[in-house]
Enzyme design. Structure first.
Site, PDB file in Angstrom:
ATOM      1  N   HIS A 233     -13.433  28.434 -20.525  1.00 49.96           N
ATOM      2  CA  HIS A 233     -14.553  27.536 -20.796  1.00 49.96           C
ATOM      3  C   HIS A 233     -15.169  27.086 -19.475  1.00 49.96           C
ATOM      4  O   HIS A 233     -14.571  26.297 -18.740  1.00 49.96           O
ATOM      5  CB  HIS A 233     -14.066  26.329 -21.603  1.00 49.96           C
ATOM      6  CG  HIS A 233     -15.161  25.432 -22.056  1.00 49.96           C
ATOM      7  ND1 HIS A 233     -14.946  24.337 -22.855  1.00 49.96           N
ATOM      8  CD2 HIS A 233     -16.508  25.456 -21.837  1.00 49.96           C
ATOM      9  CE1 HIS A 233     -16.081  23.729 -23.096  1.00 49.96           C
ATOM     10  NE2 HIS A 233     -17.048  24.389 -22.484  1.00 49.96           N
ATOM     11  N   GLY A 239     -19.997  26.189 -24.159  1.00 51.00           N
ATOM     12  CA  GLY A 239     -18.645  26.543 -24.581  1.00 51.00           C
ATOM     13  C   GLY A 239     -18.077  25.622 -25.629  1.00 51.00           C
ATOM     14  O   GLY A 239     -17.234  26.038 -26.434  1.00 51.00           O
ATOM     15  N   LYS A 263      -9.598  16.042 -32.052  1.00 54.03           N
ATOM     16  CA  LYS A 263     -10.344  17.137 -31.449  1.00 54.03           C
ATOM     17  C   LYS A 263      -9.628  18.465 -31.593  1.00 54.03           C
ATOM     18  O   LYS A 263     -10.268  19.502 -31.743  1.00 54.03           O
ATOM     19  CB  LYS A 263     -10.600  16.838 -29.969  1.00 54.03           C
ATOM     20  CG  LYS A 263     -11.561  15.682 -29.731  1.00 54.03           C
ATOM     21  CD  LYS A 263     -11.846  15.510 -28.255  1.00 54.03           C
ATOM     22  CE  LYS A 263     -12.849  14.385 -28.022  1.00 54.03           C
ATOM     23  NZ  LYS A 263     -13.147  14.210 -26.579  1.00 54.03           N
ATOM     24  N   TRP A 285      -6.204  21.152 -23.114  1.00 49.37           N
ATOM     25  CA  TRP A 285      -6.296  21.595 -21.723  1.00 49.37           C
ATOM     26  C   TRP A 285      -4.876  21.788 -21.175  1.00 49.37           C
ATOM     27  O   TRP A 285      -4.431  21.049 -20.292  1.00 49.37           O
ATOM     28  CB  TRP A 285      -7.065  20.579 -20.880  1.00 49.37           C
ATOM     29  CG  TRP A 285      -8.449  20.280 -21.370  1.00 49.37           C
ATOM     30  CD1 TRP A 285      -8.906  19.119 -21.916  1.00 49.37           C
ATOM     31  CD2 TRP A 285      -9.575  21.162 -21.334  1.00 49.37           C
ATOM     32  NE1 TRP A 285     -10.234  19.216 -22.234  1.00 49.37           N
ATOM     33  CE2 TRP A 285     -10.689  20.476 -21.885  1.00 49.37           C
ATOM     34  CE3 TRP A 285      -9.760  22.476 -20.908  1.00 49.37           C
ATOM     35  CZ2 TRP A 285     -11.942  21.036 -22.002  1.00 49.37           C
ATOM     36  CZ3 TRP A 285     -11.021  23.039 -21.024  1.00 49.37           C
ATOM     37  CH2 TRP A 285     -12.091  22.332 -21.564  1.00 49.37           C
ATOM     38  N   HIS A 290     -10.848  22.570 -17.721  1.00 49.15           N
ATOM     39  CA  HIS A 290     -11.728  23.688 -17.373  1.00 49.15           C
ATOM     40  C   HIS A 290     -11.053  24.608 -16.348  1.00 49.15           C
ATOM     41  O   HIS A 290     -11.571  24.837 -15.243  1.00 49.15           O
ATOM     42  CB  HIS A 290     -13.071  23.177 -16.825  1.00 49.15           C
ATOM     43  CG  HIS A 290     -13.940  22.534 -17.849  1.00 49.15           C
ATOM     44  ND1 HIS A 290     -14.634  23.263 -18.801  1.00 49.15           N
ATOM     45  CD2 HIS A 290     -14.233  21.234 -18.093  1.00 49.15           C
ATOM     46  CE1 HIS A 290     -15.319  22.427 -19.574  1.00 49.15           C
ATOM     47  NE2 HIS A 290     -15.076  21.198 -19.165  1.00 49.15           N
ATOM     48  N   THR A 457     -26.749  29.186 -34.315  1.00 49.77           N
ATOM     49  CA  THR A 457     -28.091  28.626 -34.200  1.00 49.77           C
ATOM     50  C   THR A 457     -28.524  28.646 -32.742  1.00 49.77           C
ATOM     51  O   THR A 457     -27.757  28.258 -31.859  1.00 49.77           O
ATOM     52  CB  THR A 457     -28.133  27.183 -34.730  1.00 49.77           C
ATOM     53  OG1 THR A 457     -27.643  27.175 -36.073  1.00 49.77           O
ATOM     54  CG2 THR A 457     -29.555  26.638 -34.705  1.00 49.77           C
ATOM     55  N   ALA A 464     -31.311  20.193 -20.180  1.00 43.66           N
ATOM     56  CA  ALA A 464     -31.835  20.855 -18.990  1.00 43.66           C
ATOM     57  C   ALA A 464     -33.303  21.215 -19.155  1.00 43.66           C
ATOM     58  O   ALA A 464     -34.084  21.159 -18.197  1.00 43.66           O
ATOM     59  CB  ALA A 464     -31.021  22.109 -18.690  1.00 43.66           C
TER      60      ALA A 464
END
EC number: 2.8.2.-
Length: 602
Positions: A233, A239, A263, A285, A290, A457, A464
């Protein structure tokens, strides 16, 4: 006719005209209606003047006083000002109930009256309008111009039923969510959802040469086995959305268990208490926030099989997948995320068995976070990990001495990192692009033979995209991320070539399947034809027919069928692959055609 004594006493003027509570009558309840009628029949009587008022149960007005306290004024023709209570002829309980009813329903009766009059006026106008329309349409066919009363009532009932159905339908399925209100079912067939997804031409000109093994990505992933999908990710590449698709949107024999408020989801293999997915939403994690390629390749095997004996560890395959994004959009999105207070301090950055020192990886800010930083300050920091983040997270950092910049020159370091990232990306089981959501879904389904429940989608409006920058700032961002720009160009070319290759392979397999079906039907037809011909020959042997004529007819029939089938296949191949040489329908020849067409496009 003589009146009863109680009625005579009721009609007699009172002895004391001042206001006081009326005396209770001693007459039975069944004589009260008779007394009221007799009193009302007398001209000029008090009861007759009562009849001129509003009917029983209807109020005199919103501001009127209670009826028990309001005396009734007699007409001017009566001698003297005789005052009698309004409900003197009614029992006390009935008077109390009527007073409460009037006080409670005073405003409600007015609203009901207004609503009734409004609906009546609306129905009357609709009746006249529809009657005029029907008379215009069906006037020449009807002998009578006006519709009768029964037809008007029926028409009004139909109109009111239609209005009621529309109101109910708006409550049941509001907006455009109701499938019954969508007119796409009556329109033309749906176009190809993968065509021109990024508002560009579907046919592109390839820049890189890739072999058949690089384009054909089909993983023999058995969810009941020991193989594992590992999701790398990268920050701000979409991601999170793709990770939710993996745990909530895949058709599985045993779906992931996702509880409300948590989660992480439990993604076990069918019949085993072992996960088949290593990602943020399944295992968390586990290798750090990450984690990059260098961390995952050294951490995942230890986390998954760390508690087992080395001799009992299964020989599993780790299928790495990731998502890439346009470097400028990703950079701006990360800047906005840092502005809101994101730090990613929990990232370990472990390389070669140790994390980097503060001298190897300095911080760009002092304090708890970098919230509220302007874009210029974000770009001016030379230690900002947002610069060329995708190349750094996909490359093998051990080849360049991890985060120690003094191992080799900067130019050589950048070249090694870029080539390592390209090689790792090409040999990954799968990678997708944020700008091509439907194509990403298609390639993942074809690679792992796993289907999603609902389509992806494409969101073209992001945080951004809301940032307005001039051309100078955009060029500077591209300069700061020049390695990511080169990697993304390489990844986009490989991604689109894989997509076209898989689509062409799918068309060839469908055409080959149709050929087999036609051959089967042709054989069945010839078999029935020969059976019928044999029966006719056995029946006509007594007549000595010419056997050569029957054989010639059979041969002509076979030739015609063969020619027709070949012509259909040629026309289909020309429609699906215009401007290319026709193939024999096999997969190998289709691959050669595609690779040959790549050379023609150049």
């Amino acid at each position: 006719m003589a009146l009863p004594a109680c009625a005579a006493r009721a009609l007699r003027p009172p002895m004391q005209p001042e206001r006081r509570a009326p005396a209770r009558t001693t007459c039975p309840r069944r004589h009260s209606r008779v007394e009221a009628e007799l009193a009302a029949s007398r001209p000029g009587s008090v009861a007759a003047s009562v009849r001129t008022g509003p009917p029983r149960g209807v109020s005199r007005g919103l501001n009127s006083q209670p009826l028990l306290d309001e005396p009734l004024k007699a007409s001017s023709s009566l001698a003297g000002a005789v005052r009698t209570p309004l409900f003197a002829l009614l029992p006390r309980g009935r008077r109390r109930r009527m007073h409460d009813l009037r006080r409670r329903w005073d405003l409600g009766s007015l609203c009901r009256a207004l609503l009734t009059r409004g609906l009546a006026a609306l129905g009357h106008s609709l009746k006249h309008v529809l009657g005029a329309i029907f008379s215009k349409i069906f006037g020449p066919l009807a002998s009578v111009g006006n519709m009768d009363e029964k037809s008007n009532k029926l028409l009004l009932a139909l109109v009111m039923l239609f209005l009621f159905a529309v109101i109910v339908l708006q409550y049941v399925c509001p907006g455009t969510e109701c499938q019954l209100l969508r007119l796409q079912a009556f329109s033309s067939p749906m176009p190809d959802p993968y065509r021109s997804e990024d508002e560009s031409s579907a046919r592109f000109v390839p820049r890189y040469n890739f072999s058949r093994g690089d384009l054909l990505r089909k993983v023999d992933f058995d969810i009941k086995g020991d193989d594992l999908i590992v999701f790398l990710h990268i920050q701000k590449t979409g991601g999170t959305t793709f990770g939710r698709h993996l745990v909530r949107n895949i058709q599985l024999e045993q779906p992931c268990e996702c509880r409300v408020g948590q989660k992480k989801c439990t993604c076990h293999r069918p019949g085993k208490r072992e996960t088949w997915l290593f990602s943020r939403f399944s295992t968390g994690w586990s290798c750090g926030l990450h984690a990059d390629w260098t961390e995952l390749t050294s951490c995942v095997p230890a986390v998954v099989d760390g508690k087992r004996d080395a001799r009992l560890r299964p020989s599993r395959n780790f299928h790495y997948i990731t998502i890439l994004r346009d470097p400028v959009s990703r950079y701006l999105s990360e800047w906005r995320h840092v502005q809101r207070g994101a730090t990613w301090k929990a990232s370990l950055h472990v390389c070669d068995g140790r994390p980097p020192t503060s001298e190897e990886l300095p911080s760009c800010y002092t304090g708890d976070d970098w919230s509220g930083c302007p874009l210029k300050e974000f770009m001016d920091c030379p230690y900002n990990l947002a610069n060329n983040r995708q190349v750094r997270m996909l490359s093998d950092l051990t080849l360049v001495g991890c985060y120690n910049l003094s191992v080799m020159p900067e130019k050589q370091r950048n070249k090694v990192l870029l080539e390592s990232a390209k090689s790792n990306l090409k040999h990954m089981a799968f990678f997708g692009l944020t700008e091509f959501q439907r194509k990403t879904q298609y390639l993942f389904e074809k690679t792992f033979n796993m289907n999603f429940i609902s389509p992806f989608t494409q969101y073209n409006t992001t945080r951004a995209s809301s940032v307005e920058i001039n051309e100078e700032i955009q060029k500077r961002i591209e300069g700061l991320n020049f390695l990511d720009m080169e990697l993304y160009s390489y990844a986009k070319d490989l991604f689109l070539q894989r997509y076209q290759f898989m689509r062409q392979k799918e068309h060839q397999e469908a055409r080959q399947k149709r050929q087999e079906q036609r051959k089967f039907l042709k054989g069945r037809f010839l078999q029935t034809h020969f059976q019928s011909q044999g029966q006719s020959q056995s029946q006509n042997q007594s007549q000595n027919p010419n056997p050569n004529a029957n054989q010639n007819a059979t041969q002509n029939l076979i030739q015609n069928l063969t020619q027709n089938s070949s012509q259909k296949e040629n026309s289909e191949s020309q429609k699906q692959n215009p401007g290319q040489e026709q193939s024999d329908g096999s997969t190998s020849s289709g691959t050669n055609d595609y690779l040959g067409s790549v050379e023609k496009w150049r």
